[in-house]
Scaffold this active site. Structure first.
Site, PDB file in Angstrom:
ATOM      1  N   CYS A 158      45.731  44.604  47.169  1.00 25.27           N
ATOM      2  CA  CYS A 158      47.058  44.211  47.661  1.00 25.27           C
ATOM      3  C   CYS A 158      47.184  42.705  47.830  1.00 25.27           C
ATOM      4  O   CYS A 158      48.284  42.163  47.737  1.00 25.27           O
ATOM      5  CB  CYS A 158      47.352  44.919  48.984  1.00 25.27           C
ATOM      6  N   HIS A 251      52.229  40.666  52.803  1.00 25.87           N
ATOM      7  CA  HIS A 251      51.206  39.638  52.553  1.00 25.87           C
ATOM      8  C   HIS A 251      51.896  38.407  51.957  1.00 25.87           C
ATOM      9  O   HIS A 251      52.517  38.481  50.893  1.00 25.87           O
ATOM     10  CB  HIS A 251      50.151  40.143  51.565  1.00 25.87           C
TER      11      HIS A 251
END
Length: 361
Positions: A158, A251
């Protein structure tokens, strides 16, 4: 069109829950089987998860009464009732490798969120907009496994899925060096603030194994399929720092990049605006219409405001400007449990279906 029957292996954890929430009312796929550890096996899904449901939307009614199977002990039984599985198990890496191959050898495609097979040479690691052609390696993988239908495909970590999409259309200018610092949400560790109160008002400057993945996995994505194996690219040189921050989801990455042939800012913005991949051309159900969106505002993208762009499947970018040491710097953002985990897996499965690799048994 009748829907393909899907199993979720590791369905009680955060990524498994995200798979289940994303697949509710999916036009192509229907969850018919959920598997987890021995501790959960035999219980109805609602009972096994209890108060550990971590999604913002309610648990789908369609899964509440599914009786959980043992992910390791009932492989054949699970494979007999599904067309393919999503894997989000929480086990040791060597155990995951063995288990996923067992499902594949039982003629069941495995679309995995796990890192165990990311460096298996004939296993494609896909961001479908960027390296869809890597699915060609599946033919060689099936020969190795001795399967007609079963195979494994994985999604990348990710941490890289905010900056790899932004860099990919710029490769034609000869990217030399990349510095990326990622500011990663706590859901990346499968946590929320209730079960990780130590993260409130805190930053942890280390996430185990994350920096190596962030530096190496882009090179496999940018690599080529040769003789049935994916050979990673030799450049650019990437260095990263990965930091855990007190954010639920999303993120953020701060990126510095230098080129062999420096493009203009206008050229970069035009490439980002027009960047489309196979998911957009095929109009896949989970594909974002605008894969990369650029913000002109100095204070965007923001994690809380922009992580859900395109239902969490879009990449948002901002603050592109020239740098004193590198050619350019910018920031970019992705939703780590949607685009970066389960959503990326669902999109990958949609693409594999569109290419005939996944179908009804």
């Amino acid at each position: 069109m009748s829907k393909l029957k899907v199993g979720i292996i590791g369905g009680t954890g955060m990524v498994g829950q995200r798979f289940i929430s994303l697949l509710e009312n999916h036009p192509w796929f229907e969850v018919v089987s959920i598997a987890a550890s021995e501790k959960s096996a035999g219980k109805k899904y609602e009972e096994a998860v209890g108060n550990r449901w971590k999604m913002s939307t309610p648990m789908p009614e369609s899964v509440k009464n599914i009786v959980i199977k043992n992910a390791t002990e009932q492989v054949k039984e699970i494979c007999d009732e599904v067309d393919f599985v999503f894997s989000a198990v929480d086990m040791k890496k060597d155990e995951i490798k063995k288990l996923e191959e067992e499902y594949a050898k039982n003629e069941t495609p495995v679309v995995s969120n796990n890192s165990a097979h990311r460096w298996t040479p004939d296993v494609p690691m896909l961001i479908p907009e960027i390296n869809a052609d890597h699915v060609k390696a599946i033919d060689a993988q099936r020969k190795r496994l001795g399967t007609k239908y079963g195979f494994i495909a994985v999604k990348p970590n990710c941490s890289i899925q905010s900056y790899v999409p932004a860099l990919s259309p710029l490769l034609k200018y000869g990217i030399k060096n990349v510095v990326a610092t990622t500011y990663q949400a706590i859901s990346g560790a499968g946590k929320n603030f209730t079960d990780w109160p130590e993260m409130i008002d805190n930053v942890i400057p280390y996430i185990g194994g994350e920096e190596e993945k962030s530096e190496q996995e882009p090179l496999k994505i940018w690599g080529k399929v040769e003789n049935g194996e994916i050979v990673k690219a030799s450049s650019p040189l990437i260095t990263t720092q990965c930091i855990r921050v007190p954010v639920t989801d999303g993120h953020l990455a701060a990126v510095f990049v230098s080129f062999e042939n420096k493009p203009s800012k206008e050229e970069i913005l035009e490439l980002w605006k027009n960047f489309k991949g196979e998911p957009q051309l095929l109009d896949l159900p989970s594909a974002p219409k605008q894969f990369i969106r650029y913000f002109e505002e100095d204070n965007r993208p923001q994690t809380k405001l922009d992580r859900d762009a395109e239902n969490g499947m879009g990449i948002t970018v901002g603050r592109l400007r020239e740098d004193t040491l590198y050619d350019y710097k910018f920031v970019c953002l992705s939703h780590n449990t949607v685009r970066g985990a389960a959503g990326g897996g669902v999109l990958m499965a949609e693409y594999l279906k569109s290419q005939g690799y996944i179908h009804a048994k």
